[in-house]
Write a protein that holds these residues in place. Structure first.
Motif, PDB file in Angstrom:
ATOM      1  N   ASP A 112      20.771  12.410   1.917  1.00 40.04           N
ATOM      2  CA  ASP A 112      19.605  11.746   1.072  1.00 40.04           C
ATOM      3  C   ASP A 112      19.712  12.664  -0.282  1.00 40.04           C
ATOM      4  OD1 ASP A 112      16.580  12.220   0.201  1.00 40.04           O
ATOM      5  OD2 ASP A 112      16.661  10.347   1.500  1.00 40.04           O
ATOM      6  N   GLN A 113      19.433  11.909  -1.433  1.00 42.47           N
ATOM      7  CA  GLN A 113      19.302  12.528  -2.656  1.00 42.47           C
ATOM      8  C   GLN A 113      18.305  13.562  -2.733  1.00 42.47           C
ATOM      9  OE1 GLN A 113      18.389   9.335  -5.330  1.00 42.47           O
ATOM     10  NE2 GLN A 113      16.354   9.316  -4.931  1.00 42.47           N
ATOM     11  N   THR A 114      17.608  13.705  -2.246  1.00 45.50           N
ATOM     12  CA  THR A 114      16.427  14.840  -2.384  1.00 45.50           C
ATOM     13  C   THR A 114      16.642  16.082  -1.629  1.00 45.50           C
ATOM     14  OG1 THR A 114      14.693  14.032  -0.548  1.00 45.50           O
ATOM     15  CG2 THR A 114      14.559  13.004  -2.748  1.00 45.50           C
ATOM     16  N   PHE A 115      17.892  16.131  -0.681  1.00 42.53           N
ATOM     17  CA  PHE A 115      18.326  17.380   0.152  1.00 42.53           C
ATOM     18  C   PHE A 115      18.348  18.491  -0.867  1.00 42.53           C
ATOM     19  CE2 PHE A 115      21.330  20.099   1.933  1.00 42.53           C
ATOM     20  CZ  PHE A 115      20.866  20.116   3.258  1.00 42.53           C
ATOM     21  N   GLY A 116      17.629  19.601  -0.307  1.00 40.19           N
ATOM     22  CA  GLY A 116      17.792  20.777  -0.944  1.00 40.19           C
ATOM     23  C   GLY A 116      17.007  21.298  -2.099  1.00 40.19           C
ATOM     24  N   THR A 117      16.004  20.204  -2.565  1.00 44.24           N
ATOM     25  CA  THR A 117      15.317  20.497  -3.691  1.00 44.24           C
ATOM     26  C   THR A 117      14.369  21.308  -3.573  1.00 44.24           C
ATOM     27  OG1 THR A 117      14.166  18.411  -3.378  1.00 44.24           O
ATOM     28  CG2 THR A 117      16.209  18.285  -4.638  1.00 44.24           C
ATOM     29  N   ASP A 118      13.723  21.712  -2.254  1.00 45.76           N
ATOM     30  CA  ASP A 118      12.650  22.508  -2.141  1.00 45.76           C
ATOM     31  C   ASP A 118      12.808  22.899  -0.378  1.00 45.76           C
ATOM     32  OD1 ASP A 118      10.897  20.660  -0.519  1.00 45.76           O
ATOM     33  OD2 ASP A 118      10.193  19.715  -2.477  1.00 45.76           O
ATOM     34  N   MET A 119      11.716  23.797  -0.218  1.00 50.29           N
ATOM     35  CA  MET A 119      11.587  24.331   0.965  1.00 50.29           C
ATOM     36  C   MET A 119      11.104  23.095   2.225  1.00 50.29           C
ATOM     37  SD  MET A 119       7.763  26.300   1.918  1.00 50.29           S
ATOM     38  CE  MET A 119       7.644  26.262   3.482  1.00 50.29           C
TER      39      MET A 119
END
Length: 170
Positions: A112-119
């Protein structure tokens, strides 16, 4: 390989089971019907046959909002999947490019493109692992259950040995 849940499953229609145990057949029937409606609606609106995955539904746009999230495995816990859907979800759990990480199961798929962007977009939350493990066990995926359980406990132990603390997410 798997089985479809039935009324005897510990994760199937809890309220109906409680009412039946108390001898209230009217309430048991009410809760069973309610569960069947939730099951039907979930599969009708949140399941993507194309992706073999459950997604959120954007009411304003009238379509699925395709974020590959750990919450999409909760229908296993709730007994909402049929056998084919459960099998497709398990395929995603076993994909190293998606949810089969060294410490399974990330809150968002690695793809997913949002993986790892916040907790909230990548860490492993133990409550989700627990519910998914319960679902895997109920659907008969003992090998996958054992693999995820062993990895989860091993990683928790490593962190505990290092810090002396068990965290709610890793």
């Amino acid at each position: 390989m798997s089985k479809i849940l039935n009324i005897d499953s510990p994760v199937f229609a809890f309220m109906a089971k409680i009412a039946a145990e108390l001898g209230d057949t009217d309430k048991a029937a009410y809760y069973q019907a309610w569960f069947e409606d939730v099951k039907r609606t979930t599969n009708e609106f949140l399941w993507s046959e194309e992706d073999g995955f459950y997604f959120d539904y954007n009411i304003e746009e009238g379509k699925l909002h395709k974020v590959w999230a750990v919450s999409s495995f909760l229908p296993l816990f709730a007994g909402i999947c049929n056998e084919a859907q459960a099998e497709k979800l398990v395929t995603h759990l076993q994909d190293p490019e998606s949810f089969c990480t060294a410490f399974p199961i990330p809150s968002i798929s690695k793809k997913d493109q949002t993986f790892g962007t916040d907790m909230w977009r990548g860490p492993v939350w133990l409550n989700f692992n627990y519910m998914i493990l319960c679902g895997l066990k109920e659907y008969g995926y003992q090998d996958v259950y054992r693999e995820i359980l062993d990895k989860t406990v091993s990683n928790m132990d490593r962190w505990y040995q290092t810090s002396g603390v068990i965290f709610e997410f890793y």
